[in-house]
Design an enzyme around this catalytic site. Sequence first.
Site, PDB file in Angstrom:
ATOM      1  N   GLY A  23      47.394  41.678  43.567  1.00 31.36           N
ATOM      2  CA  GLY A  23      48.413  42.546  42.970  1.00 31.36           C
ATOM      3  C   GLY A  23      49.801  42.221  43.491  1.00 31.36           C
ATOM      4  N   GLY A  27      54.956  46.220  42.418  1.00 36.48           N
ATOM      5  CA  GLY A  27      54.846  47.302  43.387  1.00 36.48           C
ATOM      6  C   GLY A  27      54.859  46.833  44.834  1.00 36.48           C
ATOM      7  N   GLY A  29      52.622  45.290  46.534  1.00 40.81           N
ATOM      8  CA  GLY A  29      52.134  43.915  46.698  1.00 40.81           C
ATOM      9  C   GLY A  29      53.239  42.897  46.521  1.00 40.81           C
ATOM     10  N   SER A 147      44.666  54.376  51.529  1.00 36.78           N
ATOM     11  CA  SER A 147      45.594  55.433  51.121  1.00 36.78           C
ATOM     12  C   SER A 147      45.395  56.652  51.999  1.00 36.78           C
ATOM     13  CB  SER A 147      45.329  55.814  49.668  1.00 36.78           C
ATOM     14  OG  SER A 147      45.990  57.011  49.352  1.00 36.78           O
ATOM     15  N   TYR A 172      39.793  58.309  42.470  1.00 36.99           N
ATOM     16  CA  TYR A 172      40.715  57.362  43.121  1.00 36.99           C
ATOM     17  C   TYR A 172      40.574  57.453  44.646  1.00 36.99           C
ATOM     18  CZ  TYR A 172      45.135  55.552  45.003  1.00 36.99           C
ATOM     19  OH  TYR A 172      46.071  54.864  45.737  1.00 36.99           O
TER      20      TYR A 172
HETATM   21  N1  LIG Z   1      52.338  53.950  45.778  1.00 35.54           N
HETATM   22  C1  LIG Z   1      51.797  54.780  46.645  1.00 35.54           C
HETATM   23  O1  LIG Z   1      52.342  55.845  46.977  1.00 35.54           O
HETATM   24  C2  LIG Z   1      50.484  54.446  47.299  1.00 35.54           C
HETATM   25  C3  LIG Z   1      49.936  55.360  48.207  1.00 35.54           C
HETATM   26  C4  LIG Z   1      48.739  55.056  48.837  1.00 35.54           C
HETATM   27  C5  LIG Z   1      48.105  53.854  48.568  1.00 35.54           C
HETATM   28  N2  LIG Z   1      48.633  52.999  47.651  1.00 35.54           N
HETATM   29  C6  LIG Z   1      47.916  51.748  47.398  1.00 35.54           C
HETATM   30  O2  LIG Z   1      48.812  50.652  47.529  1.00 35.54           O
HETATM   31  C7  LIG Z   1      48.426  49.611  46.634  1.00 35.54           C
HETATM   32  C8  LIG Z   1      49.617  49.215  45.766  1.00 35.54           C
HETATM   33  O3  LIG Z   1      50.081  50.382  45.083  1.00 35.54           O
HETATM   34  P1  LIG Z   1      51.384  50.326  44.156  1.00 35.54           P
HETATM   35  O4  LIG Z   1      51.975  51.687  44.187  1.00 35.54           O
HETATM   36  O5  LIG Z   1      52.191  49.160  44.494  1.00 35.54           O
HETATM   37  O6  LIG Z   1      50.693  50.149  42.721  1.00 35.54           O
HETATM   38  P2  LIG Z   1      51.275  49.465  41.393  1.00 35.54           P
HETATM   39  O7  LIG Z   1      52.749  49.377  41.432  1.00 35.54           O
HETATM   40  O8  LIG Z   1      50.629  50.206  40.274  1.00 35.54           O
HETATM   41  O9  LIG Z   1      50.703  47.981  41.465  1.00 35.54           O
HETATM   42  C9  LIG Z   1      49.315  47.793  41.394  1.00 35.54           C
HETATM   43  C10 LIG Z   1      49.015  46.309  41.408  1.00 35.54           C
HETATM   44  O10 LIG Z   1      47.593  46.149  41.289  1.00 35.54           O
HETATM   45  C11 LIG Z   1      47.344  45.221  40.233  1.00 35.54           C
HETATM   46  N3  LIG Z   1      46.046  45.416  39.576  1.00 35.54           N
HETATM   47  C12 LIG Z   1      45.577  46.511  38.957  1.00 35.54           C
HETATM   48  N4  LIG Z   1      44.368  46.258  38.417  1.00 35.54           N
HETATM   49  C13 LIG Z   1      44.076  44.959  38.712  1.00 35.54           C
HETATM   50  C14 LIG Z   1      42.985  44.102  38.425  1.00 35.54           C
HETATM   51  N5  LIG Z   1      41.932  44.505  37.700  1.00 35.54           N
HETATM   52  N6  LIG Z   1      42.995  42.840  38.898  1.00 35.54           N
HETATM   53  C15 LIG Z   1      44.050  42.393  39.625  1.00 35.54           C
HETATM   54  N7  LIG Z   1      45.131  43.150  39.913  1.00 35.54           N
HETATM   55  C16 LIG Z   1      45.136  44.421  39.457  1.00 35.54           C
HETATM   56  C17 LIG Z   1      48.483  45.471  39.240  1.00 35.54           C
HETATM   57  O11 LIG Z   1      48.567  44.399  38.336  1.00 35.54           O
HETATM   58  P3  LIG Z   1      49.079  44.615  36.821  1.00 35.54           P
HETATM   59  O12 LIG Z   1      50.568  44.551  36.931  1.00 35.54           O
HETATM   60  O13 LIG Z   1      48.471  43.500  36.064  1.00 35.54           O
HETATM   61  O14 LIG Z   1      48.591  45.969  36.387  1.00 35.54           O
HETATM   62  C18 LIG Z   1      49.641  45.564  40.210  1.00 35.54           C
HETATM   63  O15 LIG Z   1      50.048  44.297  40.636  1.00 35.54           O
HETATM   64  C19 LIG Z   1      47.241  50.149  45.830  1.00 35.54           C
HETATM   65  O16 LIG Z   1      46.050  49.695  46.429  1.00 35.54           O
HETATM   66  C20 LIG Z   1      47.357  51.651  45.984  1.00 35.54           C
HETATM   67  O17 LIG Z   1      46.094  52.287  45.877  1.00 35.54           O
HETATM   68  C21 LIG Z   1      49.805  53.260  47.015  1.00 35.54           C
END
Ligand SMILES: NC(=O)c1ccc[n+]([C@@H]2O[C@H](COP(=O)([O-])OP(=O)(O)OC[C@H]3O[C@@H](n4cnc5c(N)ncnc54)[C@H](OP(=O)(O)O)[C@@H]3O)[C@@H](O)[C@H]2O)c1
Length: 307
Positions: A23, A27, A29, A147, A172
């Site tokens: 990812g 975001g 990543g 998370s 989730y």
């Molecule tokens: N944001 C928060 O507050 C928060 C809090 C706690 C934990 N987290 C964790 O932190 C991580 C990143 O979160 P984020 O907020 O940056 O999320 P995000 O902006 O929604 O980005 C998610 C990433 O995961 C990729 N992804 C989703 N499904 C996939 C698949 N089947 N195969 C490969 N890649 C896939 C997406 O790719 P596409 O662009 O192709 O969809 C995107 O690059 C996640 O694991 C999330 O659970 C986030």
Amino acid sequence: MRTQQWDVRRLPRADGKNFLVTGGNAGIGYFVAEQLAGAGATVILGSRDTAKAEAAMASIRSRVPGARVRHLQLDLSDLASLKSTVDELDRLDAVVCNAGVLLEQPRRRETRDGHELMFATNHLGHFALIGRLAPVLSGGRVVTTGSFTAKSARLDPGDLQSARDYQPKDAYARSKLAQMLFGFELDRRLRAAGSTTSSVVNHPGGALDSLTPSRPPFHVRTAGQRLRGLPAGILLQGKETAAWPAVRAVLDPAVQGGQLLGPRVFGLRGKPRIEPVQGLFADTELADRVWAASVDLTGVDPLECRP
Ligand SMILES: NC(=O)c1ccc[n+]([C@@H]2O[C@H](COP(=O)([O-])OP(=O)(O)OC[C@H]3O[C@@H](n4cnc5c(N)ncnc54)[C@H](OP(=O)(O)O)[C@@H]3O)[C@@H](O)[C@H]2O)c1
């Protein structure tokens, strides 16, 4: 603990190292990839969408002169597609299991493998990926992004995929707890097997796009969004800083397998620190049951796959 000595703005050099960030196209990543590339590493963006990966790589190259970045086609929700992942890679020093999906619709969705979509993508996909990558990851580090929601998740080993009671937020949280239990259990099993590979768990706190600096073309924050996001900044953070725990988990030589990193302010924002592993995260019996179920569901045992 070296919290005070870790400087998020002065990272140790990582020239010659190869890191895969799942990812990495968006975001948190994306910012993990940008910061690791800034430290001199070759960063491989694991992404299912080539165009998004290209845009992210262009952004990294525009900000990090001489950045070494490339794309790996990766769809974590398709277990069969992960079989050939290792063919694309020579050697990895770390894998950041960051990609994740959080669905909000009340309808339960399944992958083509018949698994609940969030559990499949967030946990099973990474579980199988780490197994497939074992031959190129010897002596490296697995970094799992969990998370804070996992701390209070309810995980019934008899209903890991929320077939009986599906609520998107609960499913989730369940998937993130499964991921984190895997991260800790993996390290215990690697130690028991005498392996030099290690596994570290991190969580990013709470991160919002409205608090995240722009990275055009894939993320543009308007002045209005920035203003409206300001009050949330008291508790939460942007994705650039939310990347810090994972980046430290990859680069800090003082961080050890089995440790947990998260943001220091209420576990929601700020500089990365090492947190105690307690409560559900320390439940070794549950971790063992999740591991066994994950082997059954994926047909992959990450320990059996070692070279
Ligand atoms: N944001 C928060 O507050 C928060 C809090 C706690 C934990 N987290 C964790 O932190 C991580 C990143 O979160 P984020 O907020 O940056 O999320 P995000 O902006 O929604 O980005 C998610 C990433 O995961 C990729 N992804 C989703 N499904 C996939 C698949 N089947 N195969 C490969 N890649 C896939 C997406 O790719 P596409 O662009 O192709 O969809 C995107 O690059 C996640 O694991 C999330 O659970 C986030």
